[in-house]
Design a protein around this motif. Structure first.
Motif, PDB file in Angstrom:
ATOM      1  N   LEU A   1       1.225  -0.830   0.016  1.00 60.60           N
ATOM      2  CA  LEU A   1       0.027   0.204  -0.065  1.00 60.60           C
ATOM      3  C   LEU A   1       1.112   1.111  -0.119  1.00 60.60           C
ATOM      4  O   LEU A   1       1.610   1.284   0.643  1.00 60.60           O
ATOM      5  CB  LEU A   1      -0.948  -0.399   1.424  1.00 60.60           C
ATOM      6  CG  LEU A   1      -1.782  -0.910   1.328  1.00 60.60           C
ATOM      7  CD1 LEU A   1      -2.277  -1.234   2.294  1.00 60.60           C
ATOM      8  CD2 LEU A   1      -2.344  -0.766  -0.205  1.00 60.60           C
ATOM      9  N   PRO A   2       0.635   2.562  -0.159  1.00 64.62           N
ATOM     10  CA  PRO A   2       1.358   3.289  -0.102  1.00 64.62           C
ATOM     11  C   PRO A   2       1.681   3.996   0.839  1.00 64.62           C
ATOM     12  O   PRO A   2       0.490   4.008   1.605  1.00 64.62           O
ATOM     13  CB  PRO A   2       0.746   4.823  -0.865  1.00 64.62           C
ATOM     14  CG  PRO A   2      -0.743   3.900  -1.178  1.00 64.62           C
ATOM     15  CD  PRO A   2      -0.633   2.493  -1.219  1.00 64.62           C
ATOM     16  N   ARG A   3       1.938   5.164   0.933  1.00 65.39           N
ATOM     17  CA  ARG A   3       2.300   5.663   2.379  1.00 65.39           C
ATOM     18  C   ARG A   3       2.964   6.551   2.359  1.00 65.39           C
ATOM     19  O   ARG A   3       3.400   7.435   1.578  1.00 65.39           O
ATOM     20  CB  ARG A   3       3.495   4.815   3.290  1.00 65.39           C
ATOM     21  CG  ARG A   3       3.300   3.315   3.821  1.00 65.39           C
ATOM     22  CD  ARG A   3       4.430   2.034   4.345  1.00 65.39           C
ATOM     23  NE  ARG A   3       4.586   1.267   3.618  1.00 65.39           N
ATOM     24  CZ  ARG A   3       5.767   1.002   3.618  1.00 65.39           C
ATOM     25  NH1 ARG A   3       6.767   0.716   4.712  1.00 65.39           N
ATOM     26  NH2 ARG A   3       5.890  -0.039   2.673  1.00 65.39           N
ATOM     27  N   PRO A   4       2.736   8.048   3.157  1.00 64.70           N
ATOM     28  CA  PRO A   4       2.438   7.001   4.607  1.00 64.70           C
ATOM     29  C   PRO A   4       0.678   7.275   4.609  1.00 64.70           C
ATOM     30  O   PRO A   4       0.666   7.978   4.104  1.00 64.70           O
ATOM     31  CB  PRO A   4       2.589   9.004   5.586  1.00 64.70           C
ATOM     32  CG  PRO A   4       2.712   9.651   4.585  1.00 64.70           C
ATOM     33  CD  PRO A   4       2.977   9.435   3.479  1.00 64.70           C
ATOM     34  N   LEU A   5       0.760   5.803   5.650  1.00 59.97           N
ATOM     35  CA  LEU A   5      -0.536   5.302   5.508  1.00 59.97           C
ATOM     36  C   LEU A   5      -0.987   5.240   7.234  1.00 59.97           C
ATOM     37  O   LEU A   5      -0.899   5.541   7.576  1.00 59.97           O
ATOM     38  CB  LEU A   5      -0.426   3.605   5.687  1.00 59.97           C
ATOM     39  CG  LEU A   5      -1.351   3.201   5.220  1.00 59.97           C
ATOM     40  CD1 LEU A   5      -2.850   3.328   4.021  1.00 59.97           C
ATOM     41  CD2 LEU A   5      -0.861   1.251   5.454  1.00 59.97           C
ATOM     42  N   ALA A   6      -2.357   5.516   7.211  1.00 56.49           N
ATOM     43  CA  ALA A   6      -3.006   5.087   8.818  1.00 56.49           C
ATOM     44  C   ALA A   6      -4.284   4.389   8.491  1.00 56.49           C
ATOM     45  O   ALA A   6      -4.538   4.130   7.578  1.00 56.49           O
ATOM     46  CB  ALA A   6      -4.058   7.026   8.853  1.00 56.49           C
ATOM     47  N   VAL A   7      -3.904   3.408   9.452  1.00 61.19           N
ATOM     48  CA  VAL A   7      -4.972   2.576   9.705  1.00 61.19           C
ATOM     49  C   VAL A   7      -5.960   2.392  11.023  1.00 61.19           C
ATOM     50  O   VAL A   7      -5.127   2.455  11.614  1.00 61.19           O
ATOM     51  CB  VAL A   7      -4.093   1.048   9.460  1.00 61.19           C
ATOM     52  CG1 VAL A   7      -4.659  -0.122   9.601  1.00 61.19           C
ATOM     53  CG2 VAL A   7      -3.520   0.568   8.021  1.00 61.19           C
ATOM     54  N   PHE A   8      -7.058   2.139  11.154  1.00 61.72           N
ATOM     55  CA  PHE A   8      -8.045   1.864  11.746  1.00 61.72           C
ATOM     56  C   PHE A   8      -8.258   0.347  11.860  1.00 61.72           C
ATOM     57  O   PHE A   8      -8.733  -0.542  10.064  1.00 61.72           O
ATOM     58  CB  PHE A   8      -9.498   2.946  10.834  1.00 61.72           C
ATOM     59  CG  PHE A   8     -10.775   2.699  12.298  1.00 61.72           C
ATOM     60  CD1 PHE A   8     -10.086   2.218  13.382  1.00 61.72           C
ATOM     61  CD2 PHE A   8     -11.810   2.391  10.706  1.00 61.72           C
ATOM     62  CE1 PHE A   8     -11.285   2.124  14.061  1.00 61.72           C
ATOM     63  CE2 PHE A   8     -13.037   2.111  11.885  1.00 61.72           C
ATOM     64  CZ  PHE A   8     -12.299   1.715  13.986  1.00 61.72           C
ATOM     65  N   ALA A   9      -8.045  -0.121  12.925  1.00 65.81           N
ATOM     66  CA  ALA A   9      -7.994  -1.269  13.593  1.00 65.81           C
ATOM     67  C   ALA A   9      -9.906  -1.694  13.864  1.00 65.81           C
ATOM     68  O   ALA A   9      -9.586  -0.322  14.249  1.00 65.81           O
ATOM     69  CB  ALA A   9      -7.406  -1.851  14.080  1.00 65.81           C
ATOM     70  N   CYS A  10     -10.509  -2.230  13.815  1.00 64.03           N
ATOM     71  CA  CYS A  10     -11.628  -2.622  14.328  1.00 64.03           C
ATOM     72  C   CYS A  10     -11.747  -2.437  15.362  1.00 64.03           C
ATOM     73  O   CYS A  10     -12.689  -2.443  16.507  1.00 64.03           O
ATOM     74  CB  CYS A  10     -11.986  -3.928  13.998  1.00 64.03           C
ATOM     75  SG  CYS A  10     -11.604  -5.358  14.902  1.00 64.03           S
ATOM     76  N   ASN A  11     -10.649  -3.521  16.481  1.00 60.00           N
ATOM     77  CA  ASN A  11     -10.753  -2.966  17.956  1.00 60.00           C
ATOM     78  C   ASN A  11      -9.470  -2.865  18.339  1.00 60.00           C
ATOM     79  O   ASN A  11      -8.633  -3.174  18.054  1.00 60.00           O
ATOM     80  CB  ASN A  11     -11.284  -4.125  18.520  1.00 60.00           C
ATOM     81  CG  ASN A  11     -10.868  -5.995  18.481  1.00 60.00           C
ATOM     82  OD1 ASN A  11     -10.064  -5.836  17.904  1.00 60.00           O
ATOM     83  ND2 ASN A  11     -11.558  -6.239  19.436  1.00 60.00           N
ATOM     84  N   ASP A  12      -8.567  -2.816  19.882  1.00 56.60           N
ATOM     85  CA  ASP A  12      -7.639  -2.604  20.280  1.00 56.60           C
ATOM     86  C   ASP A  12      -6.445  -4.525  19.947  1.00 56.60           C
ATOM     87  O   ASP A  12      -5.299  -3.869  19.532  1.00 56.60           O
ATOM     88  CB  ASP A  12      -7.697  -2.326  21.933  1.00 56.60           C
ATOM     89  CG  ASP A  12      -8.196  -0.971  21.889  1.00 56.60           C
ATOM     90  OD1 ASP A  12      -8.251  -0.214  21.337  1.00 56.60           O
ATOM     91  OD2 ASP A  12      -8.675  -0.887  22.923  1.00 56.60           O
ATOM     92  N   ILE A  13      -7.327  -4.913  19.636  1.00 61.93           N
ATOM     93  CA  ILE A  13      -5.979  -6.316  19.706  1.00 61.93           C
ATOM     94  C   ILE A  13      -6.179  -6.529  18.874  1.00 61.93           C
ATOM     95  O   ILE A  13      -4.839  -6.424  18.177  1.00 61.93           O
ATOM     96  CB  ILE A  13      -6.717  -7.781  20.219  1.00 61.93           C
ATOM     97  CG1 ILE A  13      -7.386  -7.935  21.848  1.00 61.93           C
ATOM     98  CG2 ILE A  13      -6.983  -8.929  19.697  1.00 61.93           C
ATOM     99  CD1 ILE A  13      -8.093  -9.157  22.345  1.00 61.93           C
ATOM    100  N   ARG A  14      -6.658  -6.367  17.923  1.00 63.25           N
ATOM    101  CA  ARG A  14      -6.595  -5.589  16.346  1.00 63.25           C
ATOM    102  C   ARG A  14      -5.186  -5.064  15.681  1.00 63.25           C
ATOM    103  O   ARG A  14      -4.318  -4.897  14.908  1.00 63.25           O
ATOM    104  CB  ARG A  14      -7.912  -5.843  15.256  1.00 63.25           C
ATOM    105  CG  ARG A  14      -7.388  -5.888  13.550  1.00 63.25           C
ATOM    106  CD  ARG A  14      -6.964  -7.271  13.365  1.00 63.25           C
ATOM    107  NE  ARG A  14      -8.074  -7.975  11.851  1.00 63.25           N
ATOM    108  CZ  ARG A  14      -7.073  -9.359  11.435  1.00 63.25           C
ATOM    109  NH1 ARG A  14      -6.038  -9.631  12.461  1.00 63.25           N
ATOM    110  NH2 ARG A  14      -7.377  -9.694  10.785  1.00 63.25           N
ATOM    111  N   GLY A  15      -5.644  -3.778  16.345  1.00 62.48           N
ATOM    112  CA  GLY A  15      -4.856  -2.789  16.327  1.00 62.48           C
ATOM    113  C   GLY A  15      -3.441  -2.783  17.120  1.00 62.48           C
ATOM    114  O   GLY A  15      -2.205  -2.851  16.495  1.00 62.48           O
TER     115      GLY A  15
END
Length: 394
Positions: free
Chosen positions: A183-197
């Motif tokens: 994926l292109p960067r800089p990238l921001a990722v939203f994780a569905c919960n803290d464990i996934r993050g």
């Protein structure tokens, strides 16, 4: 003296979300009393003890995780309030976090700091994850921004519940890292919960992707233990689970007194974002604007204005405002107000500070000036915001 109602609590205490729900119930009991509570200590999706089938009482407050637990609760034949939203109790009420609002908050957070390359990493088939991810993608699509979505391998072997996905995720590091590297960067990722993050951060760590410089990450639930175990610590959206528990208890009290349940689920919006190092990045190429934003973040609540910024930067006012608007889509004045108002929202939701103190802590001269500015910004009074989003107290 009125007879105490016997209430069964089936809310997991193994996660911060469940513990905050229980704290909300405790807040309600301190304020109103009138219950004898049986609290079953349990983990997420843990089987109910067989002896519970003999319980006789007046109401149940639960986070119903599967059909087996739903059937066991229904067999009691008493008013029930569910705080999870997956298995509606017949004749009862449902409360849940507003997952769409959570996804939108994540999108706005990343846009606010200048990210244009965004992605979502969730648990396919899990209700809350699907809702959060869909809202995140739709909110960005309305801004003509494409969102990259993680697609796990071996989808025929996908788990069906949260715990199964979380366990599988511990072994997906190479797959997640391969996805991120494409994926292109800089990238921001939203994780569905803290464990996934945490799993996304760990994948970056193992395969040489810098967090937050190359990939910024935000989770959901603000579980302090999970967030602090991440390296770097994980930023996270705070669901208002304590308010959810309080309001759920109030609803159960009403149902046990003969009130009719609401026709639709009641959704509680998130309280805000706890910012930690995993998202402490500015995806802005203009170094002068990035410096201005960092200064605003650090000093906005001291009552600064654009003249203060100009003392720190080698720019004219017109040049700063033009370049600022190009980089982040708003003026320096609007950014100062945004930072002050986000701080004000946090103080209103998370503390019992008076309006005078909130005004002082956010750089406004008087409570009246603050209240006027807040109503203009949020389209509601500080009192209305606190009522809708604040922690309950006795």
């Amino acid at each position: 003296m009125a007879k105490l109602k016997h209430v069964l609590l089936l809310i997991e205490s193994s996660r911060a979300y469940g513990r905050d729900c229980l704290l909300g119930v405790a807040d309600y009991l301190r304020a109103h009393g009138g219950w004898h509570v049986l609290n079953i200590e349990r983990g997420l999706s843990e089987q109910l003890p067989k002896a519970i089938a003999r319980w006789k009482g007046d109401g149940v407050l639960a986070r119903i995780e599967n059909a087996r637990i739903a059937a066991a609760i229904q067999a009691f034949g008493v008013p029930t309030v569910d705080l999870r939203g997956s298995y509606p109790p017949p004749g009862g009420a449902i409360f849940d976090s507003d997952h769409a609002a959570i996804g939108q908050m994540a999108a706005e957070h990343f846009l606010d700091v200048g990210f244009t390359k965004l992605a979502f990493c969730g648990f396919p088939g899990v209700g809350f994850s699907e809702q959060r991810g869909a809202a995140f993608c739709e909110h960005l699509s309305a801004r003509d921004i494409k969102t990259h979505v993680y697609e796990p391998q071996n989808q025929r072997l996908m788990p069906t519940d949260v715990l199964g996905w979380e366990a599988r995720g511990e072994f997906e590091g190479a797959t997640i890292a391969s996805w991120l590297k494409g994926l292109p960067r800089p990238l921001a990722v939203f994780a569905c919960n803290d464990i996934r993050g945490r799993q996304v951060i760990e994948a970056c760590h193992q395969f040489g992707i810098a967090v937050p410089d190359e990939v910024a990450v935000v989770g959901v639930d603000d579980d302090e233990v999970i967030c602090e175990l991440s390296s770097p610590p994980l930023s996270s959206i705070r669901p208002n689970a304590q308010k959810l528990g309080f309001e759920g208890a109030a609803m159960l009290d009403g149902l046990m007194r003969g009130k009719k349940p609401p026709a639709a689920p009641i959704l509680v919006p998130p309280a805000g974002i706890s910012r930690r190092l995993s998202s402490d990045a500015l995806a802005i190429k203009d170094t002068d604007v990035a410096a201005a934003i960092r200064f605003i973040r650090e000093h906005a609540c001291e009552g600064i204005g654009v003249p203060t910024l100009l003392q720190k930067l080698p720019l004219s006012r017109s040049s700063l405002e033009r370049r600022f608007k190009v980089a982040v889509g708003r003026t320096p004045t609007a950014e100062i107000e945004r930072v002050r108002m986000e701080r004000a929202k946090l103080l209103l939701a998370e503390t019992n500070n008076s309006l005078k103190n909130v005004a002082r802590l956010t750089g406004y001269g008087t409570a009246s000036q603050f209240a006027t500015a807040f109503k203009r910004y949020a389209e509601m009074t500080p009192g209305q915001f606190r009522e809708r989003n604040g922690r309950q107290s006795d």
